[in-house]
Design an enzyme around this catalytic site. Structure first.
Site, PDB file in Angstrom:
ATOM      1  N   HIS A 190      29.151 -15.454  -7.776  1.00  0.00           N
ATOM      2  CA  HIS A 190      30.119 -17.465  -8.410  1.00  0.00           C
ATOM      3  C   HIS A 190      29.117 -18.389  -9.108  1.00  0.00           C
ATOM      4  O   HIS A 190      29.554 -18.644 -10.493  1.00  0.00           O
ATOM      5  CB  HIS A 190      29.709 -17.474  -7.422  1.00  0.00           C
ATOM      6  N   SER A 241      29.972 -27.811 -10.777  1.00  0.00           N
ATOM      7  CA  SER A 241      29.661 -27.828 -11.489  1.00  0.00           C
ATOM      8  C   SER A 241      30.548 -28.445 -12.866  1.00  0.00           C
ATOM      9  O   SER A 241      30.465 -28.502 -14.254  1.00  0.00           O
ATOM     10  CB  SER A 241      29.610 -25.598 -11.957  1.00  0.00           C
ATOM     11  N   LEU A 242      31.347 -28.783 -12.750  1.00  0.00           N
ATOM     12  CA  LEU A 242      32.692 -29.096 -14.069  1.00  0.00           C
ATOM     13  C   LEU A 242      32.088 -30.679 -14.289  1.00  0.00           C
ATOM     14  O   LEU A 242      31.476 -30.807 -15.497  1.00  0.00           O
ATOM     15  CB  LEU A 242      34.107 -29.404 -13.184  1.00  0.00           C
ATOM     16  N   GLY A 289      38.094 -24.725  -6.748  1.00  0.00           N
ATOM     17  CA  GLY A 289      37.644 -25.931  -7.032  1.00  0.00           C
ATOM     18  C   GLY A 289      37.408 -27.315  -7.442  1.00  0.00           C
ATOM     19  O   GLY A 289      38.711 -27.277  -8.918  1.00  0.00           O
ATOM     20  N   THR A 343      35.692 -21.882 -17.104  1.00  0.00           N
ATOM     21  CA  THR A 343      36.347 -22.666 -16.610  1.00  0.00           C
ATOM     22  C   THR A 343      37.892 -22.655 -16.399  1.00  0.00           C
ATOM     23  O   THR A 343      38.512 -22.879 -15.578  1.00  0.00           O
ATOM     24  CB  THR A 343      36.393 -24.226 -17.727  1.00  0.00           C
ATOM     25  N   ARG A 352      27.794 -22.045   2.126  1.00  0.00           N
ATOM     26  CA  ARG A 352      28.549 -21.345   1.614  1.00  0.00           C
ATOM     27  C   ARG A 352      27.245 -19.698   1.227  1.00  0.00           C
ATOM     28  O   ARG A 352      27.416 -19.016   1.483  1.00  0.00           O
ATOM     29  CB  ARG A 352      28.522 -21.108   0.051  1.00  0.00           C
ATOM     30  N   TRP A 384      39.239 -20.840 -14.644  1.00  0.00           N
ATOM     31  CA  TRP A 384      39.661 -20.071 -13.704  1.00  0.00           C
ATOM     32  C   TRP A 384      38.550 -20.955 -12.592  1.00  0.00           C
ATOM     33  O   TRP A 384      39.251 -20.711 -11.185  1.00  0.00           O
ATOM     34  CB  TRP A 384      38.104 -18.174 -13.290  1.00  0.00           C
ATOM     35  N   ALA A 385      38.174 -21.724 -12.494  1.00  0.00           N
ATOM     36  CA  ALA A 385      37.868 -22.311 -11.776  1.00  0.00           C
ATOM     37  C   ALA A 385      38.622 -23.357 -10.924  1.00  0.00           C
ATOM     38  O   ALA A 385      40.031 -23.864 -10.721  1.00  0.00           O
ATOM     39  CB  ALA A 385      37.107 -23.830 -12.142  1.00  0.00           C
ATOM     40  N   GLU A 393      35.347 -30.940   0.660  1.00  0.00           N
ATOM     41  CA  GLU A 393      34.352 -30.463   1.388  1.00  0.00           C
ATOM     42  C   GLU A 393      33.646 -30.227   1.538  1.00  0.00           C
ATOM     43  O   GLU A 393      32.547 -30.876   1.565  1.00  0.00           O
ATOM     44  CB  GLU A 393      34.249 -29.264  -0.068  1.00  0.00           C
ATOM     45  N   ARG A 401      23.915 -25.123  -5.542  1.00  0.00           N
ATOM     46  CA  ARG A 401      24.758 -25.721  -5.875  1.00  0.00           C
ATOM     47  C   ARG A 401      25.470 -25.954  -5.485  1.00  0.00           C
ATOM     48  O   ARG A 401      26.632 -25.294  -4.340  1.00  0.00           O
ATOM     49  CB  ARG A 401      25.934 -24.929  -7.235  1.00  0.00           C
ATOM     50  N   HIS A 436      29.803 -16.803  -3.630  1.00  0.00           N
ATOM     51  CA  HIS A 436      30.881 -16.911  -3.067  1.00  0.00           C
ATOM     52  C   HIS A 436      30.870 -15.723  -1.364  1.00  0.00           C
ATOM     53  O   HIS A 436      31.122 -15.057  -2.415  1.00  0.00           O
ATOM     54  CB  HIS A 436      32.080 -16.678  -3.861  1.00  0.00           C
TER      55      HIS A 436
HETATM   56  C1  SIN Z   1      36.144 -22.343  -4.247  1.00  0.00           C
HETATM   57  O1  SIN Z   1      36.639 -23.689  -4.133  1.00  0.00           O
HETATM   58  O2  SIN Z   1      35.912 -22.401  -3.319  1.00  0.00           O
HETATM   59  C2  SIN Z   1      34.599 -22.764  -5.221  1.00  0.00           C
HETATM   60  C3  SIN Z   1      34.727 -24.070  -5.952  1.00  0.00           C
HETATM   61  C4  SIN Z   1      32.880 -23.839  -5.979  1.00  0.00           C
HETATM   62  O3  SIN Z   1      32.292 -23.054  -6.835  1.00  0.00           O
HETATM   63  O4  SIN Z   1      32.572 -24.952  -6.743  1.00  0.00           O
END
Ligand code: SIN
Length: 506
Positions: free
Chosen positions: A337, A377-378, A48, A43, A279, A45-46, A113, A372, A229
């Site tokens: 990732h 994910s969060l 996004g 968490t 991705r 490290w997220a 995004e 995903r 990723h």
């Molecule tokens: C990213 O910001 O590139 C990763 C975000 C994510 O994996 O949801």
């Protein structure tokens, strides 16, 4: 030694702490974490954000459609719909706890995004959403006297009585074992990135939660779907670290371009969407360049000075490596990732083992399908975690557990240097043979080598957990013969790229 609780949560990222906090105070809760509670796990490290369809014209239905499209229609539709509809409730909960989202003119800012049809990504601190979320959840958990933290503790085994999960055997830093007993055990141990040579995941995300669940009799599904990723900061040649800083895809969204060491913008030939392709398409194109012996860079120079304000975390990460993205292209590599597969759970996060639940990345609710959608994910972790905590709280406190079956002895030994060596070998193997591009030959070869490694380990060696999970992933890959989502079957032969030299090796 034993301690009794109403609820045990293994893992202290967003999912685990949402379960604990969601239970609301009526239960005695134990949170087991390998590091400091709230600071270990993925968490913090997220980079996004958190996806929530709360903008004008947007809807939970459209968010669900985008999620299912990204997931190659392999998703569990009701779970997706439930999650996207839960987003406003999740936001209210986080705001009430003091989460500081980024705002524009006093309103929460909604970013866009790739593959989201509306702007619906909430960020905090620019590209530091996970750190702010972890702060909020950790501080809230610290305030609760009914949450006991068992820190620097490794969960070695799910304790059972008959078919029922009744607790967890944990080992502390001194090697002492303790039985934590409760009628509800929640696994929130995160992902599997650390089974690969390069990952955006922290050390805890090593797949051991999946092995614990497997040994306890839970069903694991969709294990073949590992998301890579495309852009993590390339390590220095002498850096053995497995975890690499992520280079957020929002940078590509903002106009940054991928180039190789000849200055060629190779994504233009790889996809009509160029850098904004999905991705997995970008990850494969980057990997292809690396296997040809080229190095790959993200050219952030078009952003100029704006990069400082928009991506402060990224600028800081680069500075720690002596790199200035305003004046030089930044070297990148792909990295494991996110794991879409996991412990099969129903809409109530229940596994098939009574008393055993799973939330967050270790679980497979089916919301992500075969791939995903970024920033889901969060949302999934918090929505499912909070709901599970609330549901378990409705049962109220329970009678102490008095009967426990003898332990199986999984991970009974302390970690040795041999475990570390085996893990290093496994990571290389997973990277080259079970990675971004797979073939039946590479998978068969990986399976054979993992089985040899398993035979060479002493019974009870902790690394057997990682070997077990890796073997289950390879077996799942072999069962799915066609490419789908993040599972990509390429040619029969492929070069093995050496991350240390940056060179392709036959
Ligand atoms: C990213 O910001 O590139 C990763 C975000 C994510 O994996 O949801």
């Amino acid at each position: 030694m034993s301690e009794q609780y109403d609820l045990i949560v293994v893992g202290s990222g967003a999912a685990g702490l949402s379960v604990a906090l969601g239970s609301g105070g009526g239960l005695r809760v134990a949170v087991v974490s390998r590091g400091v509670a709230g600071l270990d796990g993925a968490t913090c490290w997220a980079q996004g954000g958190l996806a929530a369809a709360v903008g004008q014209g947007d809807s939970a239905g459209q968010h669900a459609v985008d999620t299912i499209t990204a997931g190659a229609r392999h998703n569990h539709k009701s779970a997706v719909r439930w999650m996207t509809e839960s987003a406003p409730d999740v936001l209210r909960w986080l705001l009430a706890m003091g989460m500081q989202f980024d705002t524009v003119n006093g309103r929460i800012a909604l970013g866009r995004e790739a593959a989201h049809t509306f702007p619906r990504i909430l960020h905090a601190g620019g590209d530091a959403t996970g750190a702010e979320l972890a702060r909020v959840l950790r501080e809230a958990a610290m305030r609760q006297s009914w949450i006991d933290r068992h820190e620097f503790a490794d969960a070695c085994e799910i304790l059972k009585h008959g078919n029922q999960a009744v607790g967890v055997l944990v080992r502390n830093r001194r090697g002492e074992q303790m039985r934590l007993l409760a009628p509800s055990v929640v696994l929130a141990t995160g992902g599997i990135g650390q089974l690969y040579r390069h990952t955006s995941n922290p050390a805890e995300a090593d797949g051991s939660g999946l092995a614990l669940a497997h040994v306890a009799g839970a069903e694991l599904v969709d294990l073949e779907f590992v998301q890579f990723h495309p852009t993590a900061l390339s390590p220095r040649a002498d850096d053995p670290s497995t975890q690499l800083p992520l280079v957020t895809e929002a940078l590509r969204g903002a106009g940054c371009q991928l180039i190789n060491d000849q200055g060629a913008r190779f994504m233009v030939a790889a996809s009509s969407q160029a850098e904004l392709a999905p991705r997995d398409v970008v990850a494969r194109a980057v990997y292809d360049q690396l296997t040809r012996g080229n190095r790959v860079f993200l050219d952030v120079r078009p952003l100029g000075d704006r990069v400082r304000a928009q991506f402060p975390n990224f600028v800081q990460i680069c500075a720690q490596r002596g790199l200035d993205p305003r004046v030089q292209p930044i070297p990148i590599v792909p990295a494991a990732h996110y794991h879409m597969g996991g412990i099969k759970v129903d809409l109530h996060s229940m596994s098939r083992v009574p008393g055993l639940y799973a939330v967050g990345e270790v679980a497979c609710t089916g919301v992500h399908g075969a791939n995903r959608l970024a920033s889901n994910s969060l949302l999934e972790a918090i929505a499912f975690g909070k709901a599970l905590g609330e549901r378990l709280a409705q049962r109220g406190p329970v009678a102490p557990i008095t009967r426990v079956d003898p332990v199986v002895g999984h991970a009974a030994r302390a970690e040795s240097t041999n475990d570390q060596m085996v893990l290093g070998r496994l990571r290389q193997l997973m990277w080259s043979d079970v990675g971004i591009v797979r073939s039946s030959e590479s998978l068969q070869s990986a399976l054979g080598q993992i089985q040899v490694l398993e035979r060479r380990c002493l019974a009870g060696a902790p690394v057997l957990r990682q070997l077990t999970t890796a073997r289950l992933i390879v077996e799942a890959c072999l069962r799915r013969r066609e490419s789908l989502g993040a599972h990509y079957i390429g040619g029969a032969t492929h070069a093995h790229w050496s991350p240390r030299s940056g060179q392709a090796v036959a």
